[in-house]
Design an enzyme around this catalytic site. Structure first.
Site, short mmCIF file in Angstrom:
data_model
loop_
_atom_site.label_atom_id
_atom_site.label_comp_id
_atom_site.label_asym_id
_atom_site.label_seq_id
_atom_site.Cartn_x
_atom_site.Cartn_y
_atom_site.Cartn_z
N ASP A 113 11.33 -21.78 4.33
CA ASP A 113 9.98 -22.11 3.61
C ASP A 113 9.75 -22.21 2.33
O ASP A 113 8.94 -22.74 1.67
CB ASP A 113 8.94 -21.11 4.09
CG ASP A 113 8.60 -20.82 5.71
OD1 ASP A 113 8.76 -21.96 6.19
OD2 ASP A 113 8.71 -19.71 6.03
N HIS A 130 5.83 -14.69 8.37
CA HIS A 130 6.63 -15.57 9.44
C HIS A 130 6.30 -16.96 8.94
O HIS A 130 6.40 -17.27 7.65
CB HIS A 130 6.43 -15.37 10.89
CG HIS A 130 7.17 -15.98 11.92
ND1 HIS A 130 8.19 -16.56 11.67
CD2 HIS A 130 6.82 -15.99 13.28
CE1 HIS A 130 8.44 -16.89 12.89
NE2 HIS A 130 7.78 -16.85 13.92
N SER A 177 7.58 -15.69 16.78
CA SER A 177 6.78 -16.59 17.55
C SER A 177 7.44 -16.71 19.05
O SER A 177 6.66 -16.62 20.15
CB SER A 177 6.65 -18.03 17.10
OG SER A 177 7.80 -18.36 16.21
N HIS A 225 15.30 -13.05 4.70
CA HIS A 225 15.18 -13.38 6.22
C HIS A 225 15.77 -12.10 7.18
O HIS A 225 16.68 -11.42 6.67
CB HIS A 225 16.31 -14.59 6.66
CG HIS A 225 15.98 -15.40 7.82
ND1 HIS A 225 16.46 -14.98 9.07
CD2 HIS A 225 15.15 -16.25 7.85
CE1 HIS A 225 15.93 -15.62 10.07
NE2 HIS A 225 15.09 -16.50 9.37
N ARG A 239 18.67 -25.12 6.52
CA ARG A 239 17.20 -26.02 6.56
C ARG A 239 16.65 -26.17 5.03
O ARG A 239 16.37 -27.18 4.78
CB ARG A 239 16.37 -25.29 7.64
CG ARG A 239 16.79 -25.14 9.02
CD ARG A 239 15.75 -24.12 9.62
NE ARG A 239 15.57 -22.97 9.12
CZ ARG A 239 15.06 -21.96 9.78
NH1 ARG A 239 14.19 -22.26 10.83
NH2 ARG A 239 14.99 -20.82 8.96
N1 NMX Z 1 10.72 -10.15 -1.47
C1 NMX Z 1 10.30 -8.89 -1.82
N2 NMX Z 1 10.89 -7.93 -1.00
C2 NMX Z 1 11.64 -8.28 0.05
C3 NMX Z 1 11.76 -9.96 0.24
C4 NMX Z 1 11.11 -10.70 -0.71
N3 NMX Z 1 11.49 -12.10 -0.43
N4 NMX Z 1 12.44 -9.81 1.15
C5 NMX Z 1 12.72 -8.58 1.97
N5 NMX Z 1 12.08 -7.70 0.99
C6 NMX Z 1 11.87 -6.11 1.17
C7 NMX Z 1 11.26 -5.96 2.47
O1 NMX Z 1 9.71 -6.16 2.36
C8 NMX Z 1 11.63 -4.39 2.94
O2 NMX Z 1 10.82 -3.63 2.11
P1 NMX Z 1 10.49 -2.24 2.87
O3 NMX Z 1 11.67 -1.52 3.13
O4 NMX Z 1 9.77 -1.59 1.42
O5 NMX Z 1 9.29 -2.51 3.66
C9 NMX Z 1 13.07 -4.51 2.44
O6 NMX Z 1 13.13 -5.63 1.64
C10 NMX Z 1 14.06 -4.86 3.67
O7 NMX Z 1 13.67 -5.96 4.17
P2 NMX Z 1 14.92 -6.90 4.82
O8 NMX Z 1 15.78 -5.99 5.82
O9 NMX Z 1 15.78 -7.45 3.81
O10 NMX Z 1 13.97 -7.68 5.45
P3 NMX Z 1 13.24 -7.93 6.95
O11 NMX Z 1 14.30 -8.55 7.98
O12 NMX Z 1 12.60 -6.48 7.17
O13 NMX Z 1 12.12 -9.05 6.78
C11 NMX Z 1 11.17 -11.07 6.06
C12 NMX Z 1 12.36 -10.46 6.67
C13 NMX Z 1 11.35 -12.70 6.25
C14 NMX Z 1 10.16 -10.76 6.43
C15 NMX Z 1 11.41 -10.67 4.68
O14 NMX Z 1 12.56 -11.11 4.05
C16 NMX Z 1 10.31 -11.32 3.72
O15 NMX Z 1 9.03 -10.73 3.78
N6 NMX Z 1 10.45 -12.43 3.16
C17 NMX Z 1 9.16 -13.10 2.19
C18 NMX Z 1 8.25 -13.84 3.52
C19 NMX Z 1 8.95 -15.01 3.88
O16 NMX Z 1 9.41 -15.91 3.38
N7 NMX Z 1 8.80 -15.07 5.50
C20 NMX Z 1 9.37 -16.40 6.04
C21 NMX Z 1 10.61 -16.29 7.04
C22 NMX Z 1 11.22 -17.38 7.75
N8 NMX Z 1 10.00 -17.98 8.68
O17 NMX Z 1 9.46 -18.98 8.55
O18 NMX Z 1 9.49 -17.11 9.62
C1 MLT Z 2 12.84 -18.80 11.28
O1 MLT Z 2 12.61 -19.98 11.54
O2 MLT Z 2 13.46 -18.70 10.28
C2 MLT Z 2 12.08 -17.72 11.80
O3 MLT Z 2 11.58 -18.20 13.12
C3 MLT Z 2 12.32 -16.63 11.40
C4 MLT Z 2 13.30 -15.70 12.17
O4 MLT Z 2 14.21 -16.49 12.86
O5 MLT Z 2 13.29 -14.56 12.16
#
Ligand code: NMX
Ligand code: MLT
Length: 434
Positions: free
Chosen positions: A373, A263, A233, A309, A318
């Site tokens: 979250d 996100h 964002s 994350h 948080r």
């Molecule tokens: N559950 C399952 N798989 C996961 C998770 C999880 N919570 N977190 C990461 N992975 C997987 C990810 O999908 C990726 O798979 P692939 O290589 O097959 O695409 C692999 O682990 C490596 O990812 P990471 O390097 O650990 O994480 P990345 O930096 O790419 O993504 C998020 C970060 C936040 C997008 C990821 O952890 C996620 O999808 N979490 C669940 C959604 C979530 O809670 N998002 C909110 C973030 C905070 N916010 O408010 O923005």
């Molecule tokens: C957060 O608040 O965790 C997000 O904006 C996601 C991030 O920092 O990548």
């Protein structure tokens, strides 16, 4: 103490001077390198943008203007906004002046409500919010000044003006969306003299006999306000703003990114996941049942929302702050207890699953700990805010403070239009083979 505008007027020339000197002395120093994996992998870890409002250390979490978030948890949203923008906490007088400024700007024009009413009943609350902000673009002071002609040094002045209008109207629009979208009778107006978080809580119209929902709203708006500059964002808002699009275009664009499930939308998905475990096991599940459900989720190809994350490598402070609030105010709530239990189980499940992924030749899960979250939804649910598709709107009202602060400072500093160089796969192949 001086007002927000006066403090900025005084500080901005100093920031400009500091950056000019850094660039003059050190402009050619290397601070980051990029691997092929990073170029394909969302630029993770590449240091190629500046954000002075806050920093996220992977092993500590968010610090706003150098202070760890949990040391700021008593601050109200208007104080956080002042701090993000200026690096200083407002004194009582400056805080009151900012509150008066919001009072003065809080009127939402009728055309916004007409538009909201005209949107289809099944519109997502985030789409309504982003549309509501965008339609007010016609009022942009920045666009008017720019069209007339203004000096680059003055860009931040109308940007701040637009920013304050958006800030003041946003909780009114957001609360209005809640009441319209979920058929809660008439809209509740902004109350002059009431603080920002208290006003938002009041306009949502949920019963709050002890005032603890308003307390939660202040904390919620504080905790989600900023997370440095690279998140989807903030980065989107920055990129759109760098083309000198005004604050209405930029903030609306940034929030469109927040509406994605990886996100900000993860907060609605989190509570949904927690409630599904309770539904499946007929009440608060045991740790063994949660483990089973978590593996089921992962094996069906889904992520566990609220965990992982892109930057953090520890439990998000948080999340820890929200957990403390829950322990103080709703310790016996079964949804909250389930959230606590999920915390005992899911990090271990993700670690095991990550090891399995690595064996199968996939990427590890870089962070198995909860993010912001994972717990917030259970708190909202307890106070009767049960419509979880609305949760990202609350996140948005808060995150707008960070996006606007970054945007205004970038206009003050004359930050360049964003334009990284992309390369083709053919170029990568040829370059690495060389
Ligand atoms: N559950 C399952 N798989 C996961 C998770 C999880 N919570 N977190 C990461 N992975 C997987 C990810 O999908 C990726 O798979 P692939 O290589 O097959 O695409 C692999 O682990 C490596 O990812 P990471 O390097 O650990 O994480 P990345 O930096 O790419 O993504 C998020 C970060 C936040 C997008 C990821 O952890 C996620 O999808 N979490 C669940 C959604 C979530 O809670 N998002 C909110 C973030 C905070 N916010 O408010 O923005
Ligand atoms: C957060 O608040 O965790 C997000 O904006 C996601 C991030 O920092 O990548």
């Amino acid at each position: 103490m001086a007002t927000l505008q006066e403090v900025l007027q005084d500080r901005i020339p100093k920031y400009r001077e500091e950056i000019r000197n850094i660039l003059k002395k050190h402009g050619d120093k290397v601070i980051s390198e990029v691997t092929v994996a990073q170029a394909y992998g969302g630029m993770r870890g590449v240091k190629a943008m500046i954000c002075d409002t806050s920093v996220v250390a992977p092993d500590k979490g968010l610090a706003i203007r150098g202070t760890p978030l949990l040391e700021l948890k008593e601050l109200w949203p208007e104080e956080i906004f002042f701090l993000l923008l200026t690096g200083e906490r407002p004194d009582a007088e400056a805080k009151a002046a900012l509150q008066t400024e919001f009072d003065r700007r809080s009127h939402v024009p009728e055309y916004v409500w007409n538009l909201m009413r005209a949107m289809p009943d099944d519109s997502h609350p985030m789409c309504m919010l982003d549309t509501g902000i965008l339609v007010m673009e016609r009022e942009s002071a920045f666009r008017q000044w720019y069209t007339k002609g203004m000096k680059k040094e003055d860009y931040w002045v109308p940007m701040l003006d637009d920013g304050l209008n958006i800030m003041a109207r946003l909780p009114v629009i957001a609360a209005g969306i809640y009441r319209m979208r979920y058929h809660k009778a008439s809209l509740i107006p902004w109350t002059h003299g009431l603080d920002y978080g208290g006003n938002y809580a009041n306009m949502l119209g949920l019963p709050d006999p002890t005032g603890s929902f308003a307390k939660l709203m202040r904390l919620y708006l504080n905790f989600h306000s900023d997370h440095e500059g690279g998140n989807v964002s903030a980065n989107t808002c920055h990129t759109v703003g760098s083309a000198l699009s005004d604050a209405y275009y930029s903030v609306s664009a940034g929030l469109n990114g927040l509406a994605g499930p990886l996100h900000g939308l993860a907060n609605q998905e989190c509570l949904d996941w927690v409630l599904k475990t309770m539904e499946k096991f007929g009440g608060a599940p045991s740790e063994e049942q949660l483990r089973e459900f978590a593996f089921e989720t992962l094996r069906s190809g889904k992520v566990i929302p609220g965990y992982g994350h892109a930057v953090l490598r520890v439990t998000d402070p948080r999340y820890a702050g929200f957990l403390d609030f829950g322990k103080d105010h709703l310790a016996n709530d079964p949804v909250f207890q389930t959230v606590e239990r999920v915390y005992n189980v899911v990090p271990k499940v993700l670690e095991e699953y990550s090891a399995e992924r690595v064996k199968a030749g996939k990427n590890p899960i870089a962070n198995c700990w909860p993010n912001v979250d994972a717990g917030s939804g259970a708190l909202l649910y307890h106070y009767g805010l049960t419509e979880f598709p609305y949760y990202t709107v609350l996140f948005s009202v808060s995150r707008t403070m960070g996006m606007l602060s970054q945007l205004i400072l970038n206009r003050a500093l004359g930050t360049a239009i964003t334009r990284p160089k992309s390369v083709s796969t053919e170029w990568i192949r040829a370059t690495v083979e060389k």
